[in-house]
Scaffold this active site. Structure first.
Site, mmCIF file in Angstrom:
data_model
loop_
_atom_site.group_PDB
_atom_site.id
_atom_site.type_symbol
_atom_site.label_atom_id
_atom_site.label_comp_id
_atom_site.label_asym_id
_atom_site.label_seq_id
_atom_site.Cartn_x
_atom_site.Cartn_y
_atom_site.Cartn_z
ATOM 1 N N ASP A 315 0.955 -1.093 0.270
ATOM 2 C CA ASP A 315 0.058 0.162 0.032
ATOM 3 C C ASP A 315 1.030 1.345 0.105
ATOM 4 O OD1 ASP A 315 -2.559 0.098 -0.138
ATOM 5 O OD2 ASP A 315 -3.172 -0.045 2.012
ATOM 6 N N THR A 394 -19.481 21.702 -1.131
ATOM 7 C CA THR A 394 -18.609 22.691 -1.559
ATOM 8 C C THR A 394 -17.203 22.291 -2.169
ATOM 9 O OG1 THR A 394 -17.768 23.274 0.481
ATOM 10 C CG2 THR A 394 -19.631 24.257 -0.099
ATOM 11 N N ARG A 395 -16.876 21.252 -1.656
ATOM 12 C CA ARG A 395 -15.500 20.735 -1.735
ATOM 13 C C ARG A 395 -14.321 21.719 -1.520
ATOM 14 N NH1 ARG A 395 -15.018 18.115 -7.156
ATOM 15 N NH2 ARG A 395 -13.529 17.151 -6.183
ATOM 16 N N MET A 396 -14.571 22.480 -0.767
ATOM 17 C CA MET A 396 -13.529 23.571 -0.321
ATOM 18 C C MET A 396 -13.533 23.951 1.062
ATOM 19 S SD MET A 396 -15.142 27.007 -2.248
ATOM 20 C CE MET A 396 -15.435 26.056 -3.705
#
Lengths: 695, 601
Positions: A315, A394-396
């Site tokens: 990984d 919003t992804r911010m």
């Protein structure tokens, strides 16, 4: 597991005393018959003892003293072999004892409902069954293996891992498994039981180190067949020698036929007693070495398979790279100064408790000397500041204060934000973002009032020394494959930096499984390390699967080894131990058979001395008398077992120099050395016997 | 040894190795069912045979079916040979009018020819009719050789293939071996031998006048057939002049070609290839001794070709060649040194341009020491068993080397097919121990060597020791066994050991000096030949079947290379040490002690 020295020597003495007793107990034929080579020696010992008693009554085929001496040394041969096994087992038992002490029955707080506030019943830990739920509070012993369903706490796992620093365990995620016998240091946990009594992790570990459940591994079985084959060959050789000798006496008209005692002595010297006697000690010691390195193998088969690993899947996160990305650079767009960008970036990240966020604050602080407005320990926002946490919509994330809105987020989101507010996207922004992405980094764009200021370069930090570890694996003939959820571009960059041979990007559990199967269909043996539940299917499919002890219960169940240190590159040591195990067997087999050459030169002239004295030409060691020649060979044969016990327990060292060189070196040491050593050893013993006037 | 002897030996080795590749490639094509230049000739015959026998050539077999077919064919062949011997008095092509062969001798000969041993307890020209020689013995010379090669090919396919349980079709392998390999080679060799003066005829034995009449004495008899005695009671001797001699002839060349090529070794005449009608000239001797090792050596190349890595074949061939050359050198040296006891009688044993020197007892003057030693080494290396000199008359070490070559398991080139599968058993054991020493589960050609393979390989190592040493033990313990011994002392013991070893190795050469046409030896040696043949062939096929099922592991840096000089050395060590450990005590009481006795004074 660092015991003080004084304590260790006491421990060693106890260990050896117990091993001596055990070597006698193991003389039980029902136990001995498991090992065909040594069983033949035991039968020979019984026969010569009988002949000795016969000789005491004056009807012996040879002087009673000689027969008696042979008998004693044959018994020693058996005992020495038993001793080696007992010492190896003793070490395991000592570890098992220590583990068992933590295993005392404790009281468990069994809950009716998985709720901290609900009432609990005090029950014995042995009464808990799979699926039950119980509560553990500070200073309680965690009774049985389980999965945390609520709570977060620090746990002292030193009883299992030997590591004194407490570890954090929490519900959900990859650190939700707890092991019975460990102790809670703070807070509380609600745990669902995952193993019935006697089947827990610790139980399995105790069984394993004690050797009670030790089954012969496939390779060991094959070697045993070969050794049995050699034993039968030498039985035929020795059994037919009696008729030949009778006939030779008849045609030569002088001498006496070879005695049964000498035939048995010859047989024991010829059959591969060195490897036969040490074989089981080698196997036990291999498991033991695993445990010393804090790896619990679920079976000897897995240890053996580790030596054959061709491909290693790792990984990326936590193994090749430090768990988290870190900000390494701040790149302002044209017209914006670096300190301005740094300040905005820092402000946007103040409330961001993710490691990435913290690394931005740290970078701004260290590089631009911005002490900035740090968050208090109270978790309260400073006056007038309103933090916007990251959300999937919003992804911010960012901060609002004094009418200023600072945001940071992924480039496409942020560019859309800038454009939708009617501002132009600076021409150099896209270039910067692309450069970072190509280099394997993650770009974050920072805006102030919807205008782009610049880009934060987040980067995966490859662990120190990892590249050397991979080079080491390559030399061992093992291909490393990095598995990551990143896009191929990022993956390729990190793969190059870390020095892995190949990578699988945008890996899903299905893709991992498919990759392993592909390698296996191609005839390769795949090893994998993992810790998450989503690794479990791949771990189950892999031939050698090492789960991190910090991993989830499904991951640990699916694996066939658990690394208590949770060190993903431990696999290198696991592979080395597996190889050592096989090498030790091979080397001692070679040594054992090579030894036979010199024994012929000692025994054949002696055995036929009365019929064909001329055969003394073959007595190239110039051994004193026929009796001393036979005794010396038998004594050497017994002593060599004792002499090689340390090697059997420690293992033949493995070096990653390629198979051809390894073979050459081992043939030189154990093959050629095996031919020469007994010439010297037998001669020395003979000189000693002669000097002491024993013959 | 003079320069000419050296040149002959070096030339022999060079031709042998040079022929291995072309013949080996050709055989690989035959076994892989590819087109060969012989297809126009034998293709129709092959297809006709399949149609007549109801064989479905495209249906492959798993190892068990393959082994059953092999056994069924061999047991049937054995019964036919037995019946033909017992019934030859009633059958045609019997100009000398020979009667039925005794039951024990028939059993012995039937087993002997079916197992590719060709141990001959009988004298060919005084026992067997032409029909028996041709339809029983010569036919078995072909098919017993083809059986061995088929078994080896079954094992090779197991190594070459993966994840299948099919190792080929026995009937196809048997037919193609006989048609495409053995028949053409035997045909060419027969003609070459005839050109050198080897006989090939159906006519009766010839009576010829002696150029140099001789005479012998015999007791005089009266009209009633009673011996005439003189006054003192001693028989009266009369001198009988001899002016004529009966020369045994027959269809010899055709049988000799295949007896050499198929590592059979059963001569047409009692003294085998020492007989001038069987081996006329030094050139015929060269061809015959070349034919002994030709197919066994080439088959190793075939192996490399079929497993897709000719280096693997060369490695095994190199190991065989090194052992062969080393042992050949010892034999030549021992024979050329000669016997000091004979030197003491005033015989010049030093080599010169007019004197071969060394030990010429039992050797043909037309072959000399070097070629006789070469033949003795080659014929025992390869389980052939034909002779051009008498091994019994060799020096102790000159006799020990051939004996020990048999003990090694007839794997130094070895019998056709059987040598290769025997050697592969040693390779498997060697790979197993070496593989462990490099820290991996041992694998050969990408196939894991596990307990099943070890079991079968151990059997292949073990059974010859059991039959050779066990048989000898019975021989020296029983009065029937001891009765056959003609030479007292260690030499007589060696004769018994040689007989059982030869039967075990399916070699068939005799140390002579031992009367073996007795019920005891006929029966005991027959049993030994039978077990030592099939109990090795079947485990070899079992290994093939097991390996065929396995996955093929690609080679990596951690894989043990099996084509390097190091591995060749290792393989040699394994073969020599196992051979030495198994047989040194037995040899110590025979040739070694005999050698020490001769040279002690």
């Amino acid at each position: 597991m660092n015991t003080p020295k004084r304590k260790k020597s006491v421990f060693q003495r106890e260990l050896y005393q117990r091993a001596v007793v055990d070597s006698f107990i193991k003389l039980n034929p029902r136990w001995m018959v498991r090992n065909p080579v040594m069983f033949v020696v035991e039968v020979g010992s019984v026969l010569t003892s009988g002949l000795w008693i016969q000789a005491l009554f004056g009807k012996g085929e040879a002087p009673a003293g000689f027969i008696g001496a042979v008998a004693i040394w044959l018994w020693f041969t058996v005992l020495f072999a038993n001793f080696s096994e007992a010492v190896a087992e003793g070490r395991g038992k000592a570890q098992a004892e220590a583990l068992r002490r933590t295993r005392q029955t404790t009281q468990a707080k069994k809950l009716k409902n998985p709720d901290h506030e609900s009432k609990y019943d005090l029950v014995a830990s042995t009464a808990l069954r799979k699926g039950d739920v119980y509560l553990v509070e500070a200073n309680d012993i965690i009774s049985v293996d389980g999965e945390i369903i609520q709570g977060i706490a620090s746990v002292d796992e030193s009883a299992v891992t030997g590591e004194s620093a407490p570890v954090i365990r929490e519900a959900g995620g990859d650190r939700s498994a707890v092991t019975g016998g460990t102790r809670l240091l703070s807070d509380w946990l609600i745990i669902r039981v995952t193993a019935d009594p006697g089947e827990g992790f610790l139980d399995r570990m105790i069984n394993l180190v004690e050797g009670a459940k030790r089954q012969k591994t496939p390779n060991e079985i094959a070697l045993n067949i070969l050794l049995a084959g050699f034993t039968i060959i030498f039985l035929i050789v020795c059994a037919t020698l009696l008729p030949y000798s009778l006939y030779s006496v008849q045609i030569a008209g002088k001498g006496v036929p070879i005695t049964i005692t000498v035939l048995i002595a010859l047989l024991v010297c010829l059959i591969p007693t060195t490897i036969g006697g040490l074989l089981s000690a080698i196997g036990i010691a291999g498991m033991d070495r695993m445990i010393q390195r804090n790896v619990i193998a679920m079976s000897g088969r897995a240890v053996e398979a580790a030596g054959d690993v061709d491909v290693l899947l790792l990984d990326k996160t936590g193994t090749i790279t430090l768990g988290n990305r870190q900000a390494v650079e701040l790149l302002p767009v044209a017209g914006i100064s670096a300190p301005d960008l740094a300040e905005a970036a820092q402000l946007a990240s103040l409330a961001d408790e993710t490691p990435e966020g913290r690394s931005i604050v740290v970078l701004a602080k260290e590089k631009y000397n911005l002490r900035g407005r740090t968050m208090g320990s109270s978790n309260e926002a400073p006056e007038g500041m309103h933090f916007i946490p990251f959300s999937a919509q919003t992804r911010m994330s960012g901060v609002d204060f004094d009418g200023t809105a600072i945001r940071k987020g992924a480039p496409d989101t942020m560019m859309a934000l800038v454009q939708s507010n009617g501002h132009p996207v600076p021409s150099d922004l896209q270039t910067t973002v692309d450069t970072i992405a190509r280099a394997g980094g993650t770009p974050l764009v920072v805006t102030k009032n919807n205008q782009a200021l610049g880009v934060i370069h987040l980067k995966d930090i490859v662990k120190g020394g990892i590249k050397e570890r991979f080079a080491h694996l390559r030399k061992m003939g093992i291909k490393t494959v990095m598995i990551t959820g990143d896009n191929p571009l990022t993956a390729a960059a990190i793969a190059a930096e870390a020095g892995v041979d190949d990578f699988l990007a945008q890996a899903t559990p299905e893709a991992k499984l498919k990759l392993i199967r592909e390698y296996q269909t191609g005839g390769r043996l795949v090893a994998m390390t993992g810790d998450g539940t989503n690794d479990a299917p791949a771990l189950a499919q892999a031939d050698v699967a090492v789960a991190m002890n910090t991993g989830t219960q499904p991951a640990r169940e699916a694996a066939n080894m658990v690394d208590l240190d949770s060190n993903p590159t431990k696999l290198i040591e696991v592979v080395e131990i597996g190889k050592q195990l096989l090498m030790t067997r091979g080397a001692l087999t070679t040594f054992s058979i090579a030894n036979d050459v010199s024994k012929y030169f000692a025994i054949i002239p002696a055995a036929f001395a009365t019929t064909y004295p001329i055969l003394n030409v073959l007595n190239i060691m110039k051994l004193t008398t026929p009796q001393s020649a036979i005794m010396s060979a038998v004594i050497f044969n017994a002593l060599i077992i004792i002499a090689l016990i340390p090697l059997a327990l420690r293992g033949v060292p493995y070096r990653p120099v390629g198979a051809a060189r390894l073979l050459r070196d081992n043939i030189l040491i154990y093959g050629v050395g095996g031919v020469i050593a007994p010439f010297i050893g037998i001669k020395l013993i003979d000189m000693l016997l002669a000097a002491l006037h024993l013959v | 040894m003079n320069i000419f002897s050296w040149i002959q030996l070096i030339f022999y080795m060079a031709v042998l190795i040079a022929l291995a590749k072309p013949l080996g490639s050709f055989m690989a094509r035959v076994y892989q069912g590819q087109k060969t230049f012989l297809d126009p000739v034998f293709g129709p015959v092959e297809r006709l045979l399949y149609r007549l026998a109801g064989v479905h050539a495209d249906q492959e077999m798993n190892w068990k079916v393959y082994a059953i077919a092999l056994m069924a064919f061999n047991v049937l062949g054995l019964l036919v040979v037995y019946a033909l011997q017992r019934l030859q008095g009633f059958l045609p092509l019997n100009p000398q009018g020979f009667g039925a062969v005794s039951p024990d001798s028939s059993w012995n000969t039937a087993v002997s020819f079916a197992t590719n041993t060709n141990w001959q307890g009988y004298g060919g020209e005084t026992t067997m009719s032409y029909l028996t020689q041709m339809t029983a013995l010569t036919v078995q010379n072909f098919v017993s050789a083809a059986t061995g090669m088929a078994a080896a090919v079954g094992l090779i396919r197991g190594l070459a293939r993966h994840t299948t349980d099919k190792i080929g079709n026995f009937w196809v392998d048997l037919t193609r071996t006989t048609l495409y390999i053995l028949l053409p080679l035997a045909f060419v060799l027969s003609l070459a031998l005839v050109s050198q003066g080897v006989v090939q005829t159906f006519s009766q034995y010839k009576t010829v006048s002696l150029l140099q009449p001789a005479s012998f004495q015999q007791p005089e008899t009266d009209a009633n057939g009673n011996t005439v005695k003189d006054a003192s009671g001693n028989p009266v001797m009369e001198t009988v002049p001899v002016t004529e001699q009966t020369l045994a002839v027959g269809p010899a060349a055709s049988q000799i070609a295949i007896k050499q090529l198929g590592t059979n070794g059963g001569g047409f005449f009692n003294v085998n290839s020492a007989h001038p009608f069987e081996n006329a000239t030094p050139f015929s001797n060269f061809l015959e001794v070349l034919a002994i090792l030709l197919i066994p050596a080439a088959l190793v190349y075939t192996f490399g070709k079929m497993v897709g890595d000719t280096r693997q074949g060369w490695a095994i061939l190199a190991a065989m060649t090194i052992i062969f050359v080393a042992l050949l050198a010892v034999t030549v040296w021992a024979e050329q040194t000669g016997n000091p006891a004979i030197a003491k009688l005033g015989v010049d044993i030093h080599q010169s341009n007019i004197n071969p020197g060394g030990n010429m007892e039992g050797k043909e003057v037309r072959f000399g020491v070097a070629n006789s030693a070469l033949w003795a080494t080659a014929t025992t290396a390869a389980s052939n068993g034909s002779v051009d000199s008498m091994h019994d008359s060799n020096m102790p070490l000159g006799g020990m080397i051939p004996l020990w070559l048999i003990h090694l398991g007839e794997i130094i080139y070895g019998g056709v097919g059987s040598g290769l599968y025997g050697m592969l058993a040693f390779v498997i054991v060697g790979v197993f121990v070496a593989g462990l020493m490099v820290g991996r589960t041992p694998e050969y050609l990408g196939k894991k060597i596990e307990s099943y393979e070890m079991k079968m390989a151990s059997l292949i190592l073990l059974i010859p020791m059991l039959t050779a040493l066990g048989g000898t033990a019975i021989g020296v313990l029983t009065p029937a066994g001891q009765a056959g011994v003609l030479n007292p002392g260690p030499h007589g013991y060696t004769e018994i050991l040689y007989a059982f070893s030869s039967a075990t190795g399916n070699n068939g050469s005799a140390f002579a000096g031992l009367s073996v046409n007795t019920p005891f030896y006929n029966t005991a040696l027959g049993i030994v030949m039978f077990f030592a043949r099939y109990w090795l062939a079947i485990p070899a096929l079992a290994i093939g079947g097991s390996l065929a099922r396995k996955k093929k592991i690609p080679a990596g840096a951690g894989t043990l290379p099996t084509h390097t000089p190091l591995f060749i050395g290792w393989l040699i060590a394994v073969v020599v040490i196992v051979g030495a450990l198994g047989f040194l005590p037995a040899l110590a009481l025979g040739p070694i002690v005999e050698h020490l006795m001769i040279f002690a004074h």
